[in-house]
Design an enzyme around this catalytic site. Sequence first.
Site, mmCIF file in Angstrom:
data_model
loop_
_atom_site.group_PDB
_atom_site.id
_atom_site.type_symbol
_atom_site.label_atom_id
_atom_site.label_comp_id
_atom_site.label_asym_id
_atom_site.label_seq_id
_atom_site.Cartn_x
_atom_site.Cartn_y
_atom_site.Cartn_z
ATOM 1 N N HIS A 44 0.849 -1.198 0.000
ATOM 2 C CA HIS A 44 0.000 0.000 0.000
ATOM 3 C C HIS A 44 0.878 1.239 0.000
ATOM 4 O O HIS A 44 2.088 1.152 0.240
ATOM 5 C CB HIS A 44 -0.875 -0.006 1.261
ATOM 6 C CG HIS A 44 -0.052 0.032 2.509
ATOM 7 N ND1 HIS A 44 0.436 -1.114 3.133
ATOM 8 C CD2 HIS A 44 0.445 1.070 3.225
ATOM 9 C CE1 HIS A 44 1.166 -0.771 4.176
ATOM 10 N NE2 HIS A 44 1.201 0.544 4.253
ATOM 11 N N HIS A 130 6.157 5.925 -1.991
ATOM 12 C CA HIS A 130 6.758 4.643 -2.361
ATOM 13 C C HIS A 130 5.896 3.510 -1.829
ATOM 14 O O HIS A 130 5.051 3.720 -0.954
ATOM 15 C CB HIS A 130 8.175 4.528 -1.765
ATOM 16 C CG HIS A 130 8.149 4.436 -0.261
ATOM 17 N ND1 HIS A 130 8.053 5.553 0.544
ATOM 18 C CD2 HIS A 130 8.175 3.374 0.581
ATOM 19 C CE1 HIS A 130 8.021 5.171 1.809
ATOM 20 N NE2 HIS A 130 8.085 3.850 1.869
HETATM 21 P P1 ATP Z 1 5.861 -4.627 10.359
HETATM 22 O O1 ATP Z 1 5.993 -3.487 11.338
HETATM 23 O O2 ATP Z 1 5.488 -5.934 11.001
HETATM 24 O O3 ATP Z 1 7.019 -4.747 9.433
HETATM 25 P P2 ATP Z 1 4.213 -2.844 8.808
HETATM 26 O O4 ATP Z 1 5.346 -1.887 8.945
HETATM 27 O O5 ATP Z 1 3.615 -3.040 7.477
HETATM 28 O O6 ATP Z 1 4.602 -4.257 9.387
HETATM 29 P P3 ATP Z 1 3.017 -1.137 10.736
HETATM 30 O O7 ATP Z 1 4.309 -1.027 11.470
HETATM 31 O O8 ATP Z 1 1.764 -1.193 11.543
HETATM 32 O O9 ATP Z 1 3.019 -2.404 9.782
HETATM 33 O O10 ATP Z 1 2.956 0.091 9.740
HETATM 34 C C1 ATP Z 1 1.795 0.439 9.007
HETATM 35 C C2 ATP Z 1 2.217 1.420 7.928
HETATM 36 O O11 ATP Z 1 2.761 2.606 8.527
HETATM 37 C C3 ATP Z 1 3.320 0.891 7.008
HETATM 38 O O12 ATP Z 1 3.129 1.475 5.733
HETATM 39 C C4 ATP Z 1 4.580 1.408 7.639
HETATM 40 O O13 ATP Z 1 5.603 1.570 6.686
HETATM 41 C C5 ATP Z 1 4.124 2.756 8.174
HETATM 42 N N1 ATP Z 1 4.877 3.100 9.375
HETATM 43 C C6 ATP Z 1 5.074 2.314 10.446
HETATM 44 N N2 ATP Z 1 5.790 2.949 11.399
HETATM 45 C C7 ATP Z 1 6.044 4.172 10.911
HETATM 46 C C8 ATP Z 1 6.744 5.315 11.422
HETATM 47 N N3 ATP Z 1 7.321 5.310 12.612
HETATM 48 N N4 ATP Z 1 6.824 6.399 10.631
HETATM 49 C C9 ATP Z 1 6.246 6.427 9.407
HETATM 50 N N5 ATP Z 1 5.571 5.391 8.871
HETATM 51 C C10 ATP Z 1 5.468 4.286 9.610
#
Ligand code: ATP
Length: 196
Positions: A44, A130
């Site tokens: 996404h 991205h």
């Molecule tokens: P995982 O953490 O298990 O690798 P994920 O990153 O897809 O999985 P989340 O951490 O819940 O799941 O993140 C949801 C979305 O928000 C993703 O698109 C992730 O890249 C983005 N995201 C997560 N943490 C941050 C952050 N600290 N700053 C900006 N974007 C974030």
Amino acid sequence: MSLLRAFIAIDIPPEIKQAISSQTASLRKESGRVVRWVNVENIHLTLKFLGEISASSLELLTQAIQSECAQTAPFTVSAENLGCFPNLRRPRVLWIGLVVPPGLNRLQRQVEASTARLGYAPEDKPFAPHLTIGRVREQAAPEEIQALRSMLEQTTIASLGTFTVKKVHLYKSDLKPEGPIYTRLASARLKEQENK
Ligand code: ATP
Ligand code: MG
């Protein structure tokens, strides 16, 4: 108070996911365990990561997203190229690049501003549209990183297609050892196009 992990994102149509899946298949296969690949279904475009939010704030958040979207006309995005953050020397996040019109950058700034007004922490990094497709494991050894780097250098990605964005969604994310589970909590439609 019940808390949930939430983010605001744009979905990618199945044909783009399919193109990403087929064009990165050999990279996925050959990279072995050094990369934690994103489940293709979950790919996404994140507009705003909210972090832990209280369930009671869902209504205000949904209203904020809907009112920003109501002022934005649908736009077209094209997916191309493979890259990594922060750079090829130190690959951490592998992504597919998006070429986006000014309308998306404007929408992102407005979502950022309206969520900041609701008290959510502002993003400290500039917006770089991205699609994250994989994350390099923290424990990866230097030789494994080197091998990955040469694979990335040798991978060429043809255009992955274009798609029109008409909606934005608010998602809940439940982190699990086998990967996150995203659940849609609310949706907002971009402004209907006026007939000319
Ligand atoms: P995982 O953490 O298990 O690798 P994920 O990153 O897809 O999985 P989340 O951490 O819940 O799941 O993140 C949801 C979305 O928000 C993703 O698109 C992730 O890249 C983005 N995201 C997560 N943490 C941050 C952050 N600290 N700053 C900006 N974007 C974030
Ligand atoms: Mg994460």
